[in-house]
Design an enzyme around this catalytic site. Structure first.
Site, mmCIF file in Angstrom:
data_model
loop_
_atom_site.group_PDB
_atom_site.id
_atom_site.type_symbol
_atom_site.label_atom_id
_atom_site.label_comp_id
_atom_site.label_asym_id
_atom_site.label_seq_id
_atom_site.Cartn_x
_atom_site.Cartn_y
_atom_site.Cartn_z
ATOM 1 N N CYS A 102 0.857 -1.185 0.000
ATOM 2 C CA CYS A 102 0.000 0.000 0.000
ATOM 3 C C CYS A 102 0.893 1.234 0.000
ATOM 4 O O CYS A 102 1.822 1.336 0.798
ATOM 5 C CB CYS A 102 -0.888 -0.037 1.245
ATOM 6 S SG CYS A 102 -1.820 1.475 1.519
ATOM 7 N N CYS A 147 -7.113 -3.849 -19.369
ATOM 8 C CA CYS A 147 -8.076 -2.813 -19.010
ATOM 9 C C CYS A 147 -7.395 -1.475 -18.764
ATOM 10 O O CYS A 147 -8.042 -0.467 -18.575
ATOM 11 C CB CYS A 147 -8.866 -3.240 -17.772
ATOM 12 S SG CYS A 147 -7.823 -3.574 -16.349
ATOM 13 N N CYS A 207 -7.462 -0.923 1.534
ATOM 14 C CA CYS A 207 -6.398 -1.479 2.374
ATOM 15 C C CYS A 207 -6.972 -1.794 3.755
ATOM 16 O O CYS A 207 -7.615 -0.936 4.367
ATOM 17 C CB CYS A 207 -5.268 -0.462 2.486
ATOM 18 S SG CYS A 207 -4.007 -0.899 3.682
ATOM 19 N N CYS A 260 -5.005 0.771 6.488
ATOM 20 C CA CYS A 260 -5.238 2.222 6.555
ATOM 21 C C CYS A 260 -6.567 2.633 5.909
ATOM 22 O O CYS A 260 -6.922 3.797 5.944
ATOM 23 C CB CYS A 260 -4.086 2.976 5.903
ATOM 24 S SG CYS A 260 -4.039 2.845 4.105
ATOM 25 N N HIS A 318 -8.178 3.710 -0.501
ATOM 26 C CA HIS A 318 -8.801 3.146 -1.702
ATOM 27 C C HIS A 318 -7.723 2.584 -2.636
ATOM 28 O O HIS A 318 -6.762 3.277 -2.967
ATOM 29 C CB HIS A 318 -9.589 4.243 -2.423
ATOM 30 C CG HIS A 318 -10.149 3.813 -3.745
ATOM 31 N ND1 HIS A 318 -11.274 3.029 -3.842
ATOM 32 C CD2 HIS A 318 -9.726 4.035 -5.008
ATOM 33 C CE1 HIS A 318 -11.525 2.799 -5.141
ATOM 34 N NE2 HIS A 318 -10.598 3.403 -5.865
ATOM 35 N N HIS A 376 -11.003 -1.702 -7.596
ATOM 36 C CA HIS A 376 -12.218 -2.513 -7.524
ATOM 37 C C HIS A 376 -11.899 -3.943 -7.914
ATOM 38 O O HIS A 376 -10.907 -4.196 -8.588
ATOM 39 C CB HIS A 376 -13.291 -1.956 -8.472
ATOM 40 C CG HIS A 376 -13.865 -0.658 -8.010
ATOM 41 N ND1 HIS A 376 -13.299 0.556 -8.342
ATOM 42 C CD2 HIS A 376 -14.941 -0.378 -7.232
ATOM 43 C CE1 HIS A 376 -14.007 1.525 -7.786
ATOM 44 N NE2 HIS A 376 -15.018 1.001 -7.103
ATOM 45 N N ASP A 420 -14.450 -11.156 -13.649
ATOM 46 C CA ASP A 420 -14.122 -11.570 -15.019
ATOM 47 C C ASP A 420 -12.629 -11.861 -15.169
ATOM 48 O O ASP A 420 -12.040 -11.656 -16.213
ATOM 49 C CB ASP A 420 -14.582 -10.515 -16.026
ATOM 50 C CG ASP A 420 -13.946 -9.151 -15.745
ATOM 51 O OD1 ASP A 420 -13.107 -9.055 -14.827
ATOM 52 O OD2 ASP A 420 -14.283 -8.191 -16.449
ATOM 53 N N ARG A 477 -10.732 -10.428 -10.942
ATOM 54 C CA ARG A 477 -9.805 -9.442 -11.494
ATOM 55 C C ARG A 477 -9.771 -8.241 -10.560
ATOM 56 O O ARG A 477 -10.727 -7.474 -10.483
ATOM 57 C CB ARG A 477 -10.243 -9.010 -12.896
ATOM 58 C CG ARG A 477 -9.381 -7.881 -13.493
ATOM 59 C CD ARG A 477 -9.703 -7.650 -14.961
ATOM 60 N NE ARG A 477 -11.104 -7.284 -15.158
ATOM 61 C CZ ARG A 477 -11.551 -6.010 -15.190
ATOM 62 N NH1 ARG A 477 -10.732 -5.004 -15.036
ATOM 63 N NH2 ARG A 477 -12.848 -5.774 -15.371
ATOM 64 N N CYS A 498 -8.704 -4.846 -10.095
ATOM 65 C CA CYS A 498 -8.328 -3.761 -10.983
ATOM 66 C C CYS A 498 -7.829 -2.614 -10.108
ATOM 67 O O CYS A 498 -8.623 -1.933 -9.465
ATOM 68 C CB CYS A 498 -9.565 -3.374 -11.790
ATOM 69 S SG CYS A 498 -9.260 -2.135 -13.024
HETATM 70 ZN ZN LIG Z 1 -2.741 1.001 3.546
#
Ligand SMILES: [Zn+2]
Length: 135
Positions: A47, A65, A95, A98, A101, A104, A108, A117, A119
């Protein structure tokens, strides 16, 4: 440092503007722009905000992608949140340490492994080469 107690102002000082936008404001980097999109060296991904280990390079694959794709995360390293923004129902990956973000997860992915997957945003992660990780 207890990452969950870190204030918004502290994150702003700790992270780059791009990292802050993605990790703390749930932004998304432009597809095919991330430094790990087309990157397949052996090692681990942590992270970018708290250095918690989240992915191994062995689980990385080309998702076509525009973002780094993995078929699984390191057990217990991430949490899942139902995300209904942008008129879609998606599963957000954050995470576990913490709550930053990361991206997602979609269903698929490669059928011969997990079918998932992940992403991810390159900005949300830092790559640690295998040799360094052993030190
Ligand atoms: Zn983190």
């Amino acid at each position: 440092m207890n990452s969950e107690k870190t204030t918004d102002q502290q994150w702003k000082e700790k992270l780059t503007p791009e990292e802050y936008y993605v990790l703390r404001q749930k932004g998304t980097e432009r597809p095919f722009s991330g430094k790990y999109n087309d990157f397949y060296e052996k090692g681990s991904y942590v992270c970018a905000a708290c250095n918690s280990k989240i992915f191994e390079s062995d689980n990385k694959f080309d998702g076509h992608c525009g973002w780094p794709s993995f078929d699984q995360a390191i057990k217990g390293s991430v949490e899942y949140v139902r995300d209904v923004t942008h008129g879609m129902v998606r599963t957000e990956v954050i995470c576990a340490n913490c709550k930053g973000h990361l991206g997602h997860v979609f269903e698929d992915g490669p059928k011969d492994t997990t079918g998932n997957r992940y992403c991810m945003n390159s900005v949300s992660m830092k790559f640690i080469p295998e040799e360094d990780a052993k030190k």
